[in-house]
Scaffold this active site. Structure first.
Site, short mmCIF file in Angstrom:
data_model
loop_
_atom_site.label_atom_id
_atom_site.label_comp_id
_atom_site.label_asym_id
_atom_site.label_seq_id
_atom_site.Cartn_x
_atom_site.Cartn_y
_atom_site.Cartn_z
N GLY A 86 -18.07 4.67 9.61
CA GLY A 86 -17.81 3.73 8.42
C GLY A 86 -17.37 3.98 7.20
N MET A 143 -16.46 7.81 4.36
CA MET A 143 -16.66 9.41 4.28
C MET A 143 -16.71 9.48 2.71
SD MET A 143 -16.99 12.26 5.57
CE MET A 143 -17.34 13.51 4.25
N ASN A 181 -15.63 12.03 0.62
CA ASN A 181 -14.88 12.98 -0.11
C ASN A 181 -15.05 13.01 -1.40
OD1 ASN A 181 -13.75 13.29 2.90
ND2 ASN A 181 -12.74 11.31 2.29
N GLU A 202 -21.70 5.94 -0.09
CA GLU A 202 -20.67 6.94 -0.19
C GLU A 202 -20.78 7.35 -1.86
OE1 GLU A 202 -19.58 8.12 2.40
OE2 GLU A 202 -20.33 6.30 3.68
N GLU A 214 -28.16 13.01 4.31
CA GLU A 214 -28.11 11.52 4.85
C GLU A 214 -29.14 10.68 4.70
OE1 GLU A 214 -25.16 10.26 5.30
OE2 GLU A 214 -23.96 12.02 5.56
N1 B3K Z 1 -20.89 11.48 5.97
C1 B3K Z 1 -20.03 10.52 6.75
C2 B3K Z 1 -20.44 10.75 8.10
C3 B3K Z 1 -19.17 11.81 8.82
C4 B3K Z 1 -19.44 11.81 10.33
C5 B3K Z 1 -18.72 12.74 11.15
N2 B3K Z 1 -18.75 12.47 12.42
C6 B3K Z 1 -20.41 9.25 6.27
C7 B3K Z 1 -21.72 9.01 5.49
O1 B3K Z 1 -22.80 9.19 6.28
O2 B3K Z 1 -21.60 8.73 4.52
ZN ZN Z 2 -24.00 9.37 4.57
#
Ligand code: B3K
Ligand code: ZN
Length: 892
Positions: free
Chosen positions: A269, A271, A273, A306, A328
């Site tokens: 969906g 990321m 960063n 995010e 998460e």
């Molecule tokens: N942290 C990312 C997910 C990364 C998945 C890697 N295969 C999105 C989220 O949970 O916000």
């Molecule tokens: Zn997440």
């Protein structure tokens, strides 16, 4: 792509890193065919990490990289100065302070995995979580190594006018040969999985936004040219997220600049960063013409999710990937609360809660009962990307929610404050989070740990006894948890069970337990395997409302009579249990009808159920959004989950029969509600309007489940006149699902005509074309041959994850009748597709592979075909770790 046996990694084997990284300086010379990365690391020996007597080494990971040079404290290293073993590069070293310089080359344009640095529609993007940074440069690529980053980007200016990375833009300028550069600096320490860069031809919507502390932040949403008319909602959602985090948790945006970039080729969906969120276009681009209500809701939730990671995930991160749910589960809980708060009303909140329960039952309970079952904090994995699951995310969010239920809203908030006070800028564990909650709340939460360590969905069996003479009501709760792979015996969980009691008139009775007055909903704490609670002063035989607001992710068993369920369905003050009573009424009938269908008996639906549905439909005192949820039957997957031996065709026939029977018997009421639920005027994605459209479109679906000419005419009119995608696609769905109806002349022609016109109008909108494929993939009249035909459509490609999922994954995961064709053709197609996708993109392939998870539950004739297909995939000489782990566990 691996040929060797994949290695299992265990949580118990965690050791601290031998060296820590204080600073990273990266230089990129970006070229799709040959990108040169210069990496300068300032390392510090980590004396807290023992070496177990062995000599100390610097451990770096790298994949698919051409190593050009390594220098350690200025000295060039030769091949004998280090060892490369698979992805691991080890340099013997014991110095206190080290500067390591590494030069590597990678090839973004051939990177179809979409992990690391890749090219999408001619632009550069990165995806580093979980282990993608090692595809960019050699690095101690593990989340407990946190460093500050300075990033220099250089690229052709005409082709890549926009150069972005994490943090703040320090400097930019031109270079010879038509190139330019940008220098970025991220002031916050972060793990490598949060690194990102974008080098692209993009445009942005931007504004400055005032923060609580008086600073102003620059907010940007970057998209490809031509999509600027679809960025408003993402921007609004971002501003609401920032405000909400300040108000509800006192958490501020810590950067001066926050960017969202949308990309069409993306594995999941979005990321989080640091400062540079990269999103699947699906969760950014929206306007009423192309996006549905569900899309708008998805954007709000994912933008929120995010953004909230900036604190829960980025400022406080995970020590190792086994702790994934630490960020998460907590961040899903936060985005769920955000979406609920944005609606505001109690009834609106309840609808979001019902949605969450539906997701759990649709996807998480089956996962917990299948070969990939794992605890919220797994003990081992082969490929970490396989553990971004509904268990880690959604069950993880339920675990966080239970803290709030046990500690209360204020107690939970204190726990969050303590968590940040203790662990800001650290990489920590789920135990650290639990300790913060326990300490802030002054509670012993040691038994609660089992929610993290034990897999499987607990079953709570309830029994009740009313003693009229003593006026006591005893609720006995017995908990158990089925065995899961690698975990035979389970210990009792600490389960909050919210309970109310209804009198015969449907009103809540006051609750007294051990002489303490508990209002009308009591949160009981079930900690033993078998525990009884005795309510006093109960004047009449009550009807119990157990597990209110779905207070724990468990399966509740209680022998409700129809009369009790009807009472709860019409009166329970807890909307979630009110909805639940309807689901139980429906499920009982659906299971019985599936048996009848399998045995070739005639199908019949009783008046009690239809009357209950009628009353719900016409009850104008209830929100349309709630009524829609209450009238929606359990899905075919949920029904299958209740059966020992799954017969997909019988389930489909039973559910279709109930839908058609409701459609026919409530025709006039459905039609009246359809008219009463219109939303005239300009489209707005507010909760009230969304609810009305949902109810209206459910009425249409029911009417078209038992189609007559009038119903089809209604759907056609809605399709023609729709002013927004929600109504357009709902009408299209009604027509496509009525395709095979014999009661209507030209049903197939109407469906085909609408499909053709839909495609013609929206062929330039990738996300709408995805809907067009998905709509056909999920229609019960679509068989393997039809899917194969669609795969030859010029708009189809396996290389784009959204497109591959819209057709292939939707068919395998959301079209039980087509997929489970008795001749096994669906499974053969699955095997072929998994193999083809795996060669391009293991993460997408591995998700598709999971469509076979529950193969042992099907009738023997189907099982035989399924096993063959699984073996066909497992038998391949070359297969990614991702797919090998999934099919291996399925066959184990
Ligand atoms: N942290 C990312 C997910 C990364 C998945 C890697 N295969 C999105 C989220 O949970 O916000
Ligand atoms: Zn997440």
């Amino acid at each position: 792509m691996r040929t060797d046996t994949p290695q299992t990694i265990y949580r118990k084997d965690y050791t601290a890193p031998s060296y820590l990284v204080d600073a990273v300086e990266l230089g990129f010379d970006l070229d799709p065919a040959r990108t040169v990365v210069a990496n300068r690391l300032t390392l510090r020996r980590n004396d807290a990490a023992g070496t177990g007597g062995a000599r100390r080494e610097i451990e770096l990971y790298g994949e698919e990289l051409q190593l050009v040079a390594i220098r350690l404290n200025g000295k060039a290293l030769g091949a004998r100065d280090y060892a490369i073993d698979g992805a691991l590069l080890r340099i013997p070293c014991d110095a206190q302070d080290v500067v390591l310089e590494i030069e590597t080359i990678c090839v973004p344009e051939t990177n179809t995995t979409l992990s690391g640095l890749y090219v999408s529609n001619g632009n550069f993007y990165t995806q580093c979580e979980a282990e993608g940074f090692r595809r960019i440069t050699y690095f101690p690529d593990r989340p407990d190594v946190m460093a500050t980053y300075t990033v220099m980007l250089r690229a052709d200016k005409r082709q890549f006018p926009v150069l972005l990375s994490n943090g703040n833009l320090i400097e930019e300028g031109d270079l010879p040969d038509g190139r330019h550069y940008a220098l970025w600096e991220d002031p916050f320490k972060k793990p490598s999985y949060l690194f990102a860069l974008v080098a692209a031809s993009l445009v942005c919507q931007e504004e400055t936004f005032p923060l609580q502390d008086g600073r102003r932040a620059l907010l940007q949403v970057w998209v490809e040219e031509g999509n600027l008319d679809k960025t408003d909602y993402a921007m609004q959602s971002l501003k609401r997220s920032i405000r909400w985090d300040e108000e509800r948790w006192n958490l501020e945006l810590d950067l001066d600049r926050f960017m969202i970039v949308a990309v069409g080729d993306f594995n999941m969906g979005a990321m989080e960063n640091k400062g540079l969120n990269i999103f699947n276009t699906k969760y950014v681009l929206a306007n009423p013409r192309v996006a549905t209500d569900v899309d708008f809701q998805g954007i709000e939730a994912v933008v929120g999710h995010e953004y909230f990671h900036n604190w829960t995930g980025n400022r406080v991160t995970c020590r190792d990937w086994f702790q994934l749910s630490l960020k998460e589960g907590l961040t899903v809980f936060r985005d769920q609360e955000f979406s609920a708060d944005m609606i505001g009303t109690a009834s609106g909140r309840a609808v979001t809660r019902i949605d969450q329960v539906r997701t759990l039952r649709q996807a998480q309970f089956p996962e917990d009962a299948g070969p990939m079952a794992h605890p919220v904090r797994p003990d081992s994995f082969v490929e970490i990307n396989n553990f971004y699951t509904v268990t880690v995310y959604e069950k993880g969010a339920e675990v966080v929610r239970m803290y709030q239920t046990l500690l209360g809203r204020d107690g939970f908030r204190k726990g969050m404050d303590l968590y940040f006070a203790r662990h800001d800028e650290q990489a920590v564990t789920c135990d650290d989070f639990r300790a913060a909650m326990a300490d802030a709340g002054g509670r012993d939460l040691s038994q609660f740990e089992r929610w993290y360590s034990q897999a499987g969905t607990p079953v709570v069996q309830a029994e009740t006894h009313y003693d009229a003479e003593r006026q006591t009501y005893t609720l006995r709760l017995v908990q158990s948890c089925p065995a899961t792979p690698g975990q035979a015996g389970k210990l009792p969980f600490h389960i909050p069970v919210a309970v109310g009691l209804l009198g015969a008139d449907g009103r809540d009775l006051p609750l007294t337990l051990d002489g303490v007055d508990l209002g009308t909903t009591a949160v009981l704490e079930l900690v033993e395997a078998d525990q009884s609670f005795v309510f006093g002063g109960v004047r009449e035989q009550p009807t119990p409302s157990i597990l209110r607001d779905f207070s724990a992710p468990v399966i509740l068993k209680y022998g409700y009579s129809d009369a009790e369920l009807v009472l709860l369905f019409s009166h329970d003050s807890d909307p979630v249990n009110r909805w639940e009573a309807g689901q139980r009424l429906a499920m009982g009938r659906l299971l019985k009808l599936a048996e009848d269908a399998a045995a070739g008996r005639s199908l019949d639906l009783d008046d009690v159920f239809v009357d209950a549905m009628r009353k719900m439909l016409v009850d104008a005192s209830l929100d349309p959004a709630f009524r829609e949820q209450a009238l929606l039957l359990p899905s075919e997957t949920m029904i299958a989950d209740q059966m020992d031996v799954v017969d997909p065709m019988a389930i489909h026939m039973a559910r279709q029969f109930v839908r058609a029977d409701i459609g026919a018997r409530l025709r006039s009421e459905l039609r009246a509600q359809y008219d009463a639920s219109q939303t005239p005027g300009e489209y707005s994605p507010d909760a009230e309007s969304i609810g009305r459209r949902a109810l209206k479109n459910l009425c249409l679906a029911y009417l078209c489940a038992a189609p007559d000419e009038a119903a089809i005419a209604l759907a056609r009119r809605q399709f023609d006149e729709a002013g927004n995608m929600t109504d357009r696609v709902a009408a299209l769905g009604a027509l496509v699902h009525a395709r095979a109806s014999s009661a209507v002349a030209d049903a197939a022609a109407h469906a085909d005509d609408a499909l053709r016109r839909f495609y013609d109008e929206f062929q330039g909108e990738a996300l709408v074309v995805d809907k067009w494929f998905a709509m056909q993939a999920s229609a019960p009249t679509t068989d393997v041959a039809a899917v194969r035909a669609l795969m030859t459509h010029p708009a189809f490609t396996l290389r784009n994850p959204n497109r591959a999922r819209s057709l292939v994954s939707t068919f395998c995961g959301a079209n039980p009748v087509g997929f489970h064709a008795p001749d096994g053709s669906g499974y053969a197609f699955w095997a072929e597709s998994v193999i083809a996708l795996d060669a391009l993109n293991p993460q997408v392939a591995s998700r598709l592979a999971r469509a076979m998870d529950r193969w042992r539950r099907y009738a023997p004739a189907l099982q035989k075909h399924m096993k063959k297909a699984l073996q066909q995939v497992a038998g391949r000489a070359t297969l990614s770790n991702d797919v090998r782990e999934v099919v291996g566990k399925a066959l184990a």
